[in-house]
Design an enzyme around this catalytic site. Sequence first.
Site, PDB file in Angstrom:
ATOM      1  N   GLY A   8     -43.525  55.423 -37.555  1.00 25.21           N
ATOM      2  CA  GLY A   8     -42.327  56.475 -37.214  1.00 25.21           C
ATOM      3  C   GLY A   8     -42.439  56.727 -36.411  1.00 25.21           C
ATOM      4  N   SER A  10     -42.494  56.580 -32.512  1.00 27.84           N
ATOM      5  CA  SER A  10     -41.415  56.706 -31.120  1.00 27.84           C
ATOM      6  C   SER A  10     -40.698  58.160 -31.353  1.00 27.84           C
ATOM      7  CB  SER A  10     -40.640  55.652 -31.458  1.00 27.84           C
ATOM      8  OG  SER A  10     -40.369  55.691 -32.676  1.00 27.84           O
ATOM      9  N   ARG A  11     -39.699  58.961 -32.377  1.00 27.00           N
ATOM     10  CA  ARG A  11     -39.072  59.542 -32.123  1.00 27.00           C
ATOM     11  C   ARG A  11     -39.327  60.782 -32.952  1.00 27.00           C
ATOM     12  NH1 ARG A  11     -33.664  57.660 -33.599  1.00 27.00           N
ATOM     13  NH2 ARG A  11     -34.840  55.771 -34.956  1.00 27.00           N
ATOM     14  N   ASP A  59     -41.765  46.367 -39.178  1.00 25.82           N
ATOM     15  CA  ASP A  59     -41.351  46.535 -40.069  1.00 25.82           C
ATOM     16  C   ASP A  59     -42.367  46.998 -41.640  1.00 25.82           C
ATOM     17  OD1 ASP A  59     -39.258  47.643 -41.892  1.00 25.82           O
ATOM     18  OD2 ASP A  59     -38.226  44.786 -41.924  1.00 25.82           O
ATOM     19  N   VAL A  60     -42.251  48.637 -41.146  1.00 20.87           N
ATOM     20  CA  VAL A  60     -42.883  48.982 -42.955  1.00 20.87           C
ATOM     21  C   VAL A  60     -42.541  48.482 -43.703  1.00 20.87           C
ATOM     22  CG1 VAL A  60     -43.491  50.850 -41.386  1.00 20.87           C
ATOM     23  CG2 VAL A  60     -41.554  50.576 -42.661  1.00 20.87           C
ATOM     24  N   ASN A  88     -44.736  57.940 -42.306  1.00 22.87           N
ATOM     25  CA  ASN A  88     -43.215  58.586 -41.740  1.00 22.87           C
ATOM     26  C   ASN A  88     -42.342  57.993 -41.795  1.00 22.87           C
ATOM     27  OD1 ASN A  88     -42.039  61.361 -39.650  1.00 22.87           O
ATOM     28  ND2 ASN A  88     -41.995  59.653 -38.920  1.00 22.87           N
ATOM     29  N   SER A 140     -39.258  64.467 -48.580  1.00 23.20           N
ATOM     30  CA  SER A 140     -38.321  65.172 -48.015  1.00 23.20           C
ATOM     31  C   SER A 140     -37.906  66.106 -50.084  1.00 23.20           C
ATOM     32  CB  SER A 140     -37.071  64.330 -48.403  1.00 23.20           C
ATOM     33  OG  SER A 140     -35.716  64.684 -48.397  1.00 23.20           O
ATOM     34  N   TYR A 153     -32.096  57.300 -51.360  1.00 20.93           N
ATOM     35  CA  TYR A 153     -32.881  58.418 -49.997  1.00 20.93           C
ATOM     36  C   TYR A 153     -34.355  59.394 -51.709  1.00 20.93           C
ATOM     37  CZ  TYR A 153     -34.827  61.587 -46.718  1.00 20.93           C
ATOM     38  OH  TYR A 153     -35.451  62.396 -45.687  1.00 20.93           O
TER      39      TYR A 153
HETATM   40  P1  NAP Z   1     -35.687  59.995 -37.082  1.00 22.32           P
HETATM   41  O1  NAP Z   1     -35.913  60.540 -35.533  1.00 22.32           O
HETATM   42  O2  NAP Z   1     -34.524  59.057 -36.998  1.00 22.32           O
HETATM   43  O3  NAP Z   1     -36.867  58.638 -36.503  1.00 22.32           O
HETATM   44  C1  NAP Z   1     -37.258  58.291 -37.589  1.00 22.32           C
HETATM   45  C2  NAP Z   1     -38.627  57.131 -36.986  1.00 22.32           C
HETATM   46  O4  NAP Z   1     -38.704  55.770 -37.985  1.00 22.32           O
HETATM   47  C3  NAP Z   1     -38.177  56.404 -35.855  1.00 22.32           C
HETATM   48  O5  NAP Z   1     -39.661  56.271 -34.648  1.00 22.32           O
HETATM   49  C4  NAP Z   1     -38.179  55.342 -36.068  1.00 22.32           C
HETATM   50  O6  NAP Z   1     -38.129  53.749 -35.296  1.00 22.32           O
HETATM   51  C5  NAP Z   1     -39.314  54.929 -37.366  1.00 22.32           C
HETATM   52  N1  NAP Z   1     -38.506  53.512 -38.436  1.00 22.32           N
HETATM   53  C6  NAP Z   1     -36.713  53.650 -38.652  1.00 22.32           C
HETATM   54  N2  NAP Z   1     -37.663  52.347 -39.668  1.00 22.32           N
HETATM   55  C7  NAP Z   1     -38.685  51.847 -39.994  1.00 22.32           C
HETATM   56  C8  NAP Z   1     -39.051  50.591 -40.278  1.00 22.32           C
HETATM   57  N3  NAP Z   1     -38.454  49.741 -40.800  1.00 22.32           N
HETATM   58  N4  NAP Z   1     -40.509  50.791 -39.175  1.00 22.32           N
HETATM   59  C9  NAP Z   1     -40.822  51.401 -38.533  1.00 22.32           C
HETATM   60  N5  NAP Z   1     -40.480  52.347 -38.419  1.00 22.32           N
HETATM   61  C10 NAP Z   1     -39.497  52.412 -38.492  1.00 22.32           C
HETATM   62  O7  NAP Z   1     -36.382  60.881 -38.540  1.00 22.32           O
HETATM   63  P2  NAP Z   1     -36.405  61.826 -37.882  1.00 22.32           P
HETATM   64  O8  NAP Z   1     -36.138  63.019 -38.595  1.00 22.32           O
HETATM   65  O9  NAP Z   1     -38.391  62.052 -36.731  1.00 22.32           O
HETATM   66  O10 NAP Z   1     -37.510  61.498 -39.773  1.00 22.32           O
HETATM   67  C11 NAP Z   1     -39.108  61.315 -40.070  1.00 22.32           C
HETATM   68  C12 NAP Z   1     -39.451  61.324 -41.312  1.00 22.32           C
HETATM   69  O11 NAP Z   1     -38.938  62.535 -41.475  1.00 22.32           O
HETATM   70  C13 NAP Z   1     -37.800  60.583 -42.341  1.00 22.32           C
HETATM   71  O12 NAP Z   1     -39.390  60.204 -43.067  1.00 22.32           O
HETATM   72  C14 NAP Z   1     -37.284  61.352 -43.402  1.00 22.32           C
HETATM   73  O13 NAP Z   1     -37.016  60.668 -43.655  1.00 22.32           O
HETATM   74  C15 NAP Z   1     -38.267  62.437 -43.100  1.00 22.32           C
HETATM   75  N6  NAP Z   1     -37.694  63.992 -42.736  1.00 22.32           N
HETATM   76  C16 NAP Z   1     -36.789  63.949 -42.373  1.00 22.32           C
HETATM   77  C17 NAP Z   1     -36.189  64.872 -42.247  1.00 22.32           C
HETATM   78  C18 NAP Z   1     -35.162  65.643 -40.958  1.00 22.32           C
HETATM   79  O14 NAP Z   1     -34.086  66.387 -41.738  1.00 22.32           O
HETATM   80  N7  NAP Z   1     -35.055  65.533 -40.066  1.00 22.32           N
HETATM   81  C19 NAP Z   1     -35.942  66.135 -43.410  1.00 22.32           C
HETATM   82  C20 NAP Z   1     -36.491  64.979 -44.405  1.00 22.32           C
HETATM   83  C21 NAP Z   1     -38.152  64.342 -44.690  1.00 22.32           C
HETATM   84  P3  NAP Z   1     -37.437  53.439 -33.909  1.00 22.32           P
HETATM   85  O15 NAP Z   1     -37.765  54.461 -33.152  1.00 22.32           O
HETATM   86  O16 NAP Z   1     -37.990  51.914 -33.177  1.00 22.32           O
HETATM   87  O17 NAP Z   1     -35.928  52.497 -34.640  1.00 22.32           O
END
Ligand code: NAP
Length: 240
Positions: A8, A10-11, A59-60, A88, A140, A153
């Site tokens: 993950g 990419s973003r 796809d992980v 991630n 998380s 989750y």
């Molecule tokens: P995000 O902006 O929605 O980005 C999600 C990333 O995961 C994207 O790069 C996406 O790829 C990738 N992804 C999703 N499903 C996938 C799959 N099946 N195989 C491979 N890649 C996949 O999320 P984020 O906020 O950066 O979150 C990153 C991590 O932090 C996650 O594990 C999330 O649970 C955790 N987290 C986030 C928060 C928060 O507040 N943001 C809080 C606690 C924990 P694509 O771009 O190709 O879709």
Amino acid sequence: MKYSLITGGSRGIGRAICLKLSEMGYPVIINYAANKDAAMETKRLVEENGGTAEFMPFDVGSMEEVNNALNDWVEKHPDDYIAVLVNNAGIRKDNLMFWMSDDEWHNVLDTSLNGAFYTTRALVKYMMNKKFGRVINIVSISGVNGMAGQTNYAAAKAGVIGMTKALALEAAKKQVTVNAVAPGFIETDMTKDLNQDELKKIVPANRFGKAEEVADLVGFLASEKAGYVTGQVVAISGGL
Ligand code: NAP
């Protein structure tokens, strides 16, 4: 050469981690699911900062895709190994338990929990053979405390926390550390549907965190200096 793989990447948090690890001198392998444009932007930013990056889309949650991609990379890199793995990739599909569909449950567990298992199982043996490695799992606060609407989750992230603690014990003698980072609310695409003004009132720091702040913590856990930290869950949540 030691590489880093960020699922993950990419973003959001994953992109910030790619930039951090490349700043630390690691070539980065950017995994993503579907969003090639976003992955290209991560690669561009890494290269703009003087780093190197390559793509590894899969796809992980698919054991077959993970094994194919990683076995192929290992075959093509006989003199290199992936020394830093950041699990991630994650998704949210919130619903109250009594309305939760099978898909909402399984998709979230497949991505966060099974995904972390497939990638880590494929790579940890190389880290142990080389006697250096870092596995960093992005979990998380929801997986530590629970959160209403997130039984899927929270279960997935709590599962990864258990995996982190057990694998840390298996790998410690080989200088491979395994830790989890537990963010609270971080400003990314994942949280853009949330009402930040309302929710920040429950955060003692009175704000959402930034992806770069999470990346700095991951950077420390990935560094040589963190060699005596293993099996831990480090929260980064503004006190939440
Ligand atoms: P995000 O902006 O929605 O980005 C999600 C990333 O995961 C994207 O790069 C996406 O790829 C990738 N992804 C999703 N499903 C996938 C799959 N099946 N195989 C491979 N890649 C996949 O999320 P984020 O906020 O950066 O979150 C990153 C991590 O932090 C996650 O594990 C999330 O649970 C955790 N987290 C986030 C928060 C928060 O507040 N943001 C809080 C606690 C924990 P694509 O771009 O190709 O879709």
